[in-house]
Write a protein that holds these residues in place. Structure first.
Motif, PDB file in Angstrom:
ATOM      1  N   LYS A 112       0.834  -1.208   0.000  1.00 58.73           N
ATOM      2  CA  LYS A 112       0.000   0.000   0.000  1.00 58.73           C
ATOM      3  C   LYS A 112       0.870   1.260   0.000  1.00 58.73           C
ATOM      4  O   LYS A 112       0.573   2.246  -0.675  1.00 58.73           O
ATOM      5  CB  LYS A 112      -0.925   0.004   1.217  1.00 58.73           C
ATOM      6  CG  LYS A 112      -2.140  -0.894   1.106  1.00 58.73           C
ATOM      7  CD  LYS A 112      -3.157  -0.321   0.134  1.00 58.73           C
ATOM      8  CE  LYS A 112      -4.426  -1.148   0.103  1.00 58.73           C
ATOM      9  NZ  LYS A 112      -5.378  -0.646  -0.915  1.00 58.73           N
ATOM     10  N   MET A 113       1.949   1.219   0.777  1.00 61.58           N
ATOM     11  CA  MET A 113       2.864   2.364   0.812  1.00 61.58           C
ATOM     12  C   MET A 113       3.525   2.554  -0.552  1.00 61.58           C
ATOM     13  O   MET A 113       3.652   3.682  -1.042  1.00 61.58           O
ATOM     14  CB  MET A 113       3.913   2.169   1.895  1.00 61.58           C
ATOM     15  CG  MET A 113       3.427   2.492   3.294  1.00 61.58           C
ATOM     16  SD  MET A 113       2.966   4.241   3.513  1.00 61.58           S
ATOM     17  CE  MET A 113       4.580   5.035   3.498  1.00 61.58           C
ATOM     18  N   ALA A 114       3.943   1.448  -1.157  1.00 64.85           N
ATOM     19  CA  ALA A 114       4.569   1.535  -2.479  1.00 64.85           C
ATOM     20  C   ALA A 114       3.597   2.112  -3.501  1.00 64.85           C
ATOM     21  O   ALA A 114       3.954   2.975  -4.311  1.00 64.85           O
ATOM     22  CB  ALA A 114       5.032   0.145  -2.919  1.00 64.85           C
ATOM     23  N   MET A 120       1.813   9.356  -5.838  1.00 61.35           N
ATOM     24  CA  MET A 120       2.317  10.689  -5.489  1.00 61.35           C
ATOM     25  C   MET A 120       3.546  11.057  -6.322  1.00 61.35           C
ATOM     26  O   MET A 120       4.191  12.064  -6.079  1.00 61.35           O
ATOM     27  CB  MET A 120       2.656  10.735  -3.994  1.00 61.35           C
ATOM     28  CG  MET A 120       1.436  10.597  -3.099  1.00 61.35           C
ATOM     29  SD  MET A 120       1.860  10.350  -1.355  1.00 61.35           S
ATOM     30  CE  MET A 120       2.609  11.941  -0.965  1.00 61.35           C
ATOM     31  N   ASN A 121       3.855  10.197  -7.305  1.00 57.99           N
ATOM     32  CA  ASN A 121       4.981  10.415  -8.222  1.00 57.99           C
ATOM     33  C   ASN A 121       6.335  10.356  -7.515  1.00 57.99           C
ATOM     34  O   ASN A 121       7.308  10.956  -7.978  1.00 57.99           O
ATOM     35  CB  ASN A 121       4.827  11.747  -8.968  1.00 57.99           C
ATOM     36  CG  ASN A 121       5.468  11.712 -10.345  1.00 57.99           C
ATOM     37  OD1 ASN A 121       5.510  10.674 -11.002  1.00 57.99           O
ATOM     38  ND2 ASN A 121       5.997  12.845 -10.780  1.00 57.99           N
ATOM     39  N   GLU A 125      10.964   6.251  -3.763  1.00 60.97           N
ATOM     40  CA  GLU A 125      10.436   5.758  -2.488  1.00 60.97           C
ATOM     41  C   GLU A 125       9.571   4.514  -2.710  1.00 60.97           C
ATOM     42  O   GLU A 125       9.620   3.559  -1.934  1.00 60.97           O
ATOM     43  CB  GLU A 125       9.616   6.836  -1.794  1.00 60.97           C
ATOM     44  CG  GLU A 125      10.430   8.014  -1.273  1.00 60.97           C
ATOM     45  CD  GLU A 125      10.694   9.067  -2.328  1.00 60.97           C
ATOM     46  OE1 GLU A 125      10.453   8.803  -3.523  1.00 60.97           O
ATOM     47  OE2 GLU A 125      11.148  10.166  -1.962  1.00 60.97           O
ATOM     48  N   SER A 126       8.797   4.519  -3.794  1.00 63.32           N
ATOM     49  CA  SER A 126       7.960   3.363  -4.103  1.00 63.32           C
ATOM     50  C   SER A 126       8.817   2.118  -4.319  1.00 63.32           C
ATOM     51  O   SER A 126       8.517   1.040  -3.789  1.00 63.32           O
ATOM     52  CB  SER A 126       7.124   3.645  -5.356  1.00 63.32           C
ATOM     53  OG  SER A 126       6.296   2.547  -5.660  1.00 63.32           O
ATOM     54  N   ILE A 127       9.885   2.265  -5.080  1.00 67.87           N
ATOM     55  CA  ILE A 127      10.769   1.126  -5.358  1.00 67.87           C
ATOM     56  C   ILE A 127      11.409   0.604  -4.075  1.00 67.87           C
ATOM     57  O   ILE A 127      11.597  -0.614  -3.911  1.00 67.87           O
ATOM     58  CB  ILE A 127      11.838   1.533  -6.390  1.00 67.87           C
ATOM     59  CG1 ILE A 127      11.182   1.711  -7.768  1.00 67.87           C
ATOM     60  CG2 ILE A 127      12.957   0.506  -6.466  1.00 67.87           C
ATOM     61  CD1 ILE A 127      12.097   2.286  -8.827  1.00 67.87           C
ATOM     62  N   GLN A 128      11.725   1.509  -3.138  1.00 67.77           N
ATOM     63  CA  GLN A 128      12.310   1.079  -1.861  1.00 67.77           C
ATOM     64  C   GLN A 128      11.347   0.174  -1.090  1.00 67.77           C
ATOM     65  O   GLN A 128      11.756  -0.851  -0.526  1.00 67.77           O
ATOM     66  CB  GLN A 128      12.685   2.302  -1.030  1.00 67.77           C
ATOM     67  CG  GLN A 128      13.881   3.073  -1.573  1.00 67.77           C
ATOM     68  CD  GLN A 128      14.136   4.384  -0.856  1.00 67.77           C
ATOM     69  OE1 GLN A 128      13.294   4.884  -0.112  1.00 67.77           O
ATOM     70  NE2 GLN A 128      15.311   4.968  -1.085  1.00 67.77           N
ATOM     71  N   TYR A 129      10.067   0.549  -1.075  1.00 68.82           N
ATOM     72  CA  TYR A 129       9.076  -0.289  -0.392  1.00 68.82           C
ATOM     73  C   TYR A 129       8.883  -1.610  -1.129  1.00 68.82           C
ATOM     74  O   TYR A 129       8.714  -2.668  -0.505  1.00 68.82           O
ATOM     75  CB  TYR A 129       7.743   0.451  -0.267  1.00 68.82           C
ATOM     76  CG  TYR A 129       7.720   1.455   0.873  1.00 68.82           C
ATOM     77  CD1 TYR A 129       7.678   1.036   2.197  1.00 68.82           C
ATOM     78  CD2 TYR A 129       7.731   2.819   0.612  1.00 68.82           C
ATOM     79  CE1 TYR A 129       7.672   1.954   3.236  1.00 68.82           C
ATOM     80  CE2 TYR A 129       7.722   3.750   1.647  1.00 68.82           C
ATOM     81  CZ  TYR A 129       7.691   3.310   2.964  1.00 68.82           C
ATOM     82  OH  TYR A 129       7.680   4.218   3.996  1.00 68.82           O
ATOM     83  N   GLU A 153       5.227   4.447 -16.408  1.00 74.14           N
ATOM     84  CA  GLU A 153       5.070   5.884 -16.165  1.00 74.14           C
ATOM     85  C   GLU A 153       6.297   6.667 -16.620  1.00 74.14           C
ATOM     86  O   GLU A 153       6.162   7.780 -17.153  1.00 74.14           O
ATOM     87  CB  GLU A 153       4.809   6.126 -14.678  1.00 74.14           C
ATOM     88  CG  GLU A 153       4.557   7.565 -14.290  1.00 74.14           C
ATOM     89  CD  GLU A 153       3.265   8.125 -14.840  1.00 74.14           C
ATOM     90  OE1 GLU A 153       3.162   9.360 -14.957  1.00 74.14           O
ATOM     91  OE2 GLU A 153       2.351   7.332 -15.175  1.00 74.14           O
ATOM     92  N   ILE A 154       7.481   6.092 -16.418  1.00 77.52           N
ATOM     93  CA  ILE A 154       8.699   6.829 -16.789  1.00 77.52           C
ATOM     94  C   ILE A 154       9.119   6.550 -18.239  1.00 77.52           C
ATOM     95  O   ILE A 154      10.148   7.053 -18.697  1.00 77.52           O
ATOM     96  CB  ILE A 154       9.875   6.512 -15.834  1.00 77.52           C
ATOM     97  CG1 ILE A 154      10.285   5.035 -15.913  1.00 77.52           C
ATOM     98  CG2 ILE A 154       9.511   6.884 -14.405  1.00 77.52           C
ATOM     99  CD1 ILE A 154      11.487   4.685 -15.045  1.00 77.52           C
TER     100      ILE A 154
END
Length: 325
Positions: A112-114, A120-121, A125-129, A153-154
């Motif tokens: 969920k955090m990821a 939130m773009n 941070e998403s990849i870390q989670y 997205e990228i």
């Protein structure tokens, strides 16, 4: 499992899901009456209220559960879900962080955090989670799916495809992974798009997005009859689908030279979306080809009401002015 009995009870099929949920809430409420300091019961009722989209009652109950048991990771996870349902991203994030602090290996909270960081773009941070998830469960398909969305997205299509493929391999029932693979291969004009979209449709035969993309692929490669069949399938599922009507109009106009049928479909698209300026223009063009200049002019003017300076409509009016002199 928060059930209070080992007995297997078959739900009363004569009751609606809403009535059944109401009965479940009533049962838990009776249990709370006899045990007012049981955090699990308040947690369970909060989850039931959440299912019924009764956010205020869910929030009240989960707050009581936290007062009774302030170190329960599952309770904070439900709190986060409630805040998500209430569109409060900040409080949802705080609740997820609390959940993870009490249970660092809680995969649901980490995912969920990821996901939230992705929306939130905040890709890093998403990849870390996500790494934390795959360190715990290297085959977690949802983690690879979110990875795929990040790469999409990228603009890294190759890595996005690889991630979605891994998600599908790890969970052959991952509809979203097959859908994304279909969309990406459609964008590449690769016929593998059909295979992936068919896999998605095997899991969800009524997916409008998968059907529409499949129809567009066939339309773009000139397999018109297959495209027509798919657009009619969409209308069987969702009669008011403006895109299916528009595309059927477009096909009848440009491939079948059937202006009257095209007019009907563009008209249906307009009934669904009264501001669909492209459909007004296309219907007007059909009317122009049929010699009904009065109606053609009305449609071109309607198109311009919703899209000022729409060049096609202006050109149409200019043609009519030249003809009617």
């Amino acid at each position: 499992n928060t059930g209070c009995s080992d007995k297997k009870v078959i739900p009363d099929s004569s009751k609606s899901s809403g009535e059944q949920a109401e009965d479940d809430i009533g049962t838990v409420t009776k249990q709370i009456t006899n045990d007012r300091f049981n955090a699990a019961l308040f947690h369970k009722r909060a989850q039931l209220y959440l299912k019924r989209k009764n956010i205020d009652s869910a929030l009240n109950d989960i707050s009581v559960a936290i007062k009774i048991d302030s170190v329960s990771a599952p309770i904070y996870l439900t709190l986060a879900q409630i805040h998500f349902a209430n569109a409060d991203i900040v409080l949802a994030s705080e609740a997820l962080k609390s959940c993870i602090s009490f249970d660092p290996a809680n995969i649901e909270a980490l995912l969920k955090m990821a996901e939230m960081q992705f929306y939130m773009n905040k890709m890093k941070e998403s990849i870390q989670y996500l790494k934390k998830v795959t360190d715990i469960d290297r085959y977690n398909d949802r983690a690879y799916f979110i990875h795929g969305m990040i790469f999409k997205e990228i603009g890294d299509t190759a890595k996005a495809i690889s991630s979605f493929q891994t998600a599908a391999v790890n969970n052959p029932d991952n509809f979203e992974a097959y859908l994304q693979l279909g969309l990406l291969h459609y964008g590449l004009q690769d016929k593998l798009a059909i295979d992936y979209l068919d896999n998605a449709l095997n899991l969800n035969p009524k997916s409008i997005e998968a059907l529409y993309t499949k129809g567009m692929f066939f339309q773009n490669v000139g397999e018109i009859d297959k495209a027509i069949d798919i657009y009619y399938k969409i209308l069987d599922i969702e009669l008011s689908n403006k895109n299916a009507h528009y595309n059927l109009g477009y096909i009848n106009l440009n491939f079948k030279n059937d202006f009257n049928t095209a007019v009907q479909h563009f008209g249906n698209a307009i009934k669904t979306d009264s501001a669909y300026f492209q459909a007004y223009y296309m219907r007007g063009y059909c009317k122009e080809r049929l010699g009904d200049y009065k109606q053609a002019r009305a449609d071109y003017e309607n198109a311009l009401k919703f899209e000022t300076n729409y060049e096609l409509a202006l050109s149409g009016l200019n043609r009519l002015d030249a003809v009617e002199k």
